[in-house]
Write an enzyme that holds these catalytic residues in place. Structure first.
Site, PDB file in Angstrom:
ATOM      1  N   GLU A  43      13.556  -7.804  10.711  1.00  0.00           N
ATOM      2  CA  GLU A  43      13.050  -6.625  11.075  1.00  0.00           C
ATOM      3  C   GLU A  43      13.888  -5.809  11.579  1.00  0.00           C
ATOM      4  O   GLU A  43      13.633  -4.483  11.499  1.00  0.00           O
ATOM      5  CB  GLU A  43      11.892  -7.035  12.055  1.00  0.00           C
ATOM      6  CG  GLU A  43      10.605  -7.957  11.405  1.00  0.00           C
ATOM      7  CD  GLU A  43       9.848  -6.844  10.472  1.00  0.00           C
ATOM      8  OE1 GLU A  43      10.287  -5.373  10.352  1.00  0.00           O
ATOM      9  OE2 GLU A  43       9.242  -7.192   9.689  1.00  0.00           O
ATOM     10  N   CYS A 196       1.856   3.340  -3.467  1.00  0.00           N
ATOM     11  CA  CYS A 196       1.516   4.385  -2.701  1.00  0.00           C
ATOM     12  C   CYS A 196       2.636   4.945  -2.150  1.00  0.00           C
ATOM     13  O   CYS A 196       3.122   5.255  -0.817  1.00  0.00           O
ATOM     14  CB  CYS A 196       0.533   3.879  -1.680  1.00  0.00           C
ATOM     15  SG  CYS A 196      -0.438   5.240  -0.817  1.00  0.00           S
ATOM     16  N   CYS A 203      -1.818   5.728  -8.364  1.00  0.00           N
ATOM     17  CA  CYS A 203      -3.192   5.624  -8.146  1.00  0.00           C
ATOM     18  C   CYS A 203      -3.837   4.661  -8.946  1.00  0.00           C
ATOM     19  O   CYS A 203      -4.883   3.877  -8.541  1.00  0.00           O
ATOM     20  CB  CYS A 203      -4.125   6.769  -7.633  1.00  0.00           C
ATOM     21  SG  CYS A 203      -3.084   7.697  -6.273  1.00  0.00           S
ATOM     22  N   CYS A 206      -3.516   1.151  -8.307  1.00  0.00           N
ATOM     23  CA  CYS A 206      -3.632   0.842  -6.864  1.00  0.00           C
ATOM     24  C   CYS A 206      -4.901   0.063  -6.712  1.00  0.00           C
ATOM     25  O   CYS A 206      -5.905   0.286  -7.192  1.00  0.00           O
ATOM     26  CB  CYS A 206      -3.926   1.829  -6.230  1.00  0.00           C
ATOM     27  SG  CYS A 206      -4.102   1.585  -4.394  1.00  0.00           S
ATOM     28  N   CYS A 212     -10.037   4.852  -1.352  1.00  0.00           N
ATOM     29  CA  CYS A 212      -9.054   5.811  -0.835  1.00  0.00           C
ATOM     30  C   CYS A 212      -9.976   7.119  -1.032  1.00  0.00           C
ATOM     31  O   CYS A 212     -10.101   7.685  -1.916  1.00  0.00           O
ATOM     32  CB  CYS A 212      -7.940   5.785  -1.485  1.00  0.00           C
ATOM     33  SG  CYS A 212      -6.724   7.034  -1.097  1.00  0.00           S
TER      34      CYS A 212
END
Length: 353
Positions: A43, A196, A203, A206, A212
DNA sequence: AAATCGGGGTC
DNA sequence: GACCCAGATTT
């Protein structure tokens, strides 16, 4: 659990990326636990840094320092040299400081509590949540730049992201599950990376396009709304490549604070918007400053003219100077700017002989 | 809220 | 070239 959540988790199981610090959803289900140390290290490295850039650094880092105790005993210059090329070098100093603090205060165990995590240097709201949800399988809502993009599109938020953090937070609460929060979060990250994307989202592939609102309205190209950025000023300066009779070169370790903090560098002038006067750092036979190096930082562009100096023997003027052997200097311990200088300097020095 | 802090991938 | 990336910290 919502339909959206189920669809995303199923997609993540099928199409999610395999990453060195990640436990796959299948392995998680068999009871294999993530290593919070690896999650923490990843991270930190992933802050404003792409996955593909991080992977080789991460693998080597874990090989070198496989737990908090080992890391805490490392030398600061060692960590910083390792970090060279990755950028945002305060991360390197902070990760070492954090390791020492974790040894002192928490007996070498990375704390689970959010406030304890956030009090460690280099860990803010996002990273603390990520360590908790991914590393400790807690239910923390975890929102990074990728997830902000997905949420603004999902809910068709038409204000720029920097002004809609509160709304994004509220919407996130609607979709984040209490269970498998880490998987869900990582699934969103993968979706943001693979489907995305910032430009030209795919899309048609997706798994949550039916939820969405931007997709429904054909506005996935205009959301999130972006704000025009300020142009970067150009700063100028000189950088000095000084070589000795026996192939020694002059270098300098930069102060901890500020740009390229703590990194090995070639001596240079100040970097100003008006080219500073040319003042040589040491007695030598100096070339004319013809060759330029261009480099771009986050908030300014830099134009450095390279000046090559041939010295018989070094008469050191500043205590921060360090002498290195040209041929045994490993460019991997230099920041990218100084790698450029090294290559150019070598070429110019050879031409002069 | 804006500035500082790197470097590289992608279109 | 412009944009953005598993942001944090200081001003």
């Amino acid at each position: 659990m919502q339909k959206l959540t189920r669809s995303l988790l199923r997609w993540y199981e099928k199409k999610g990326r395999r990453l060195p610090w990640r436990i796959s959803p299948y392995d998680l289900k068999t009871g294999i636990k993530p290593d919070p140390y690896k999650v923490w290290v990843s991270e930190i490295m992933l802050q404003q840094t792409t996955v593909s850039t991080v992977i080789p650094y991460f693998n080597q880092f874990i090989e070198e320092w496989c737990n908090v105790a080992q890391l805490s005993k490392a030398d600061q210059n060692e960590i910083i040299s390792f970090w060279a090329g990755l950028g945002y070098y305060s991360r390197a100093r902070n990760i070492l400081r954090s390791a020492k603090e974790i040894m002192d205060k928490y007996q070498g165990e990375i704390p689970e509590e959010k406030d304890k995590l956030k009090s460690l240097p280099g860990i803010g709201e996002y990273t603390a949540s990520a360590i908790r949800s991914i590393g400790f399988q807690k239910s923390d809502i975890t929102i990074d730049g990728n997830i902000e993009r997905i949420i603004t599109r999902l809910f068709r938020i038409e204000t720029p992201i920097r002004f809609s953090k509160k709304i994004i937070q509220k919407k996130a609460k609607l979709i984040f599950p209490k269970n498998r929060t880490g998987d869900f979060c990582q699934g969103l990250m993968d979706l943001a990376n693979i489907i995305c994307k910032p430009r030209k989202p795919i899309c048609t592939e997706c798994p949550i396009s039916s939820f969405c609102e931007s997709f429904k309205e054909g506005e996935t190209d205009s959301i999130p709304v972006k704000v025009p950025k300020k142009p970067k000023p150009i700063r100028k300066g000189f950088v000095y490549f000084v070589k000795n009779n026996d192939n020694k070169i002059l270098m300098e370790r930069r102060p901890d604070e500020g740009l390229l903090g703590g990194l090995l560098a070639f001596p240079s002038s100040d970097w100003l918007e008006n080219e500073p006067d040319l003042v040589f750092p040491i007695d030598a036979e100096w070339s004319q400053p013809f060759d330029k190096i261009m480099h771009e930082f986050t908030h300014f562009k830099l134009e450095l003219k390279v000046v090559v100096g041939m010295a018989g023997k070094f008469h050191i003027k500043k205590s921060t100077y360090e002498v290195f052997d040209l041929h045994s200097l490993d460019e991997s311990q230099l920041p990218t700017l100084m790698r450029k200088v090294l290559r150019k300097g070598k070429k110019l020095a050879n031409q002069k002989i």
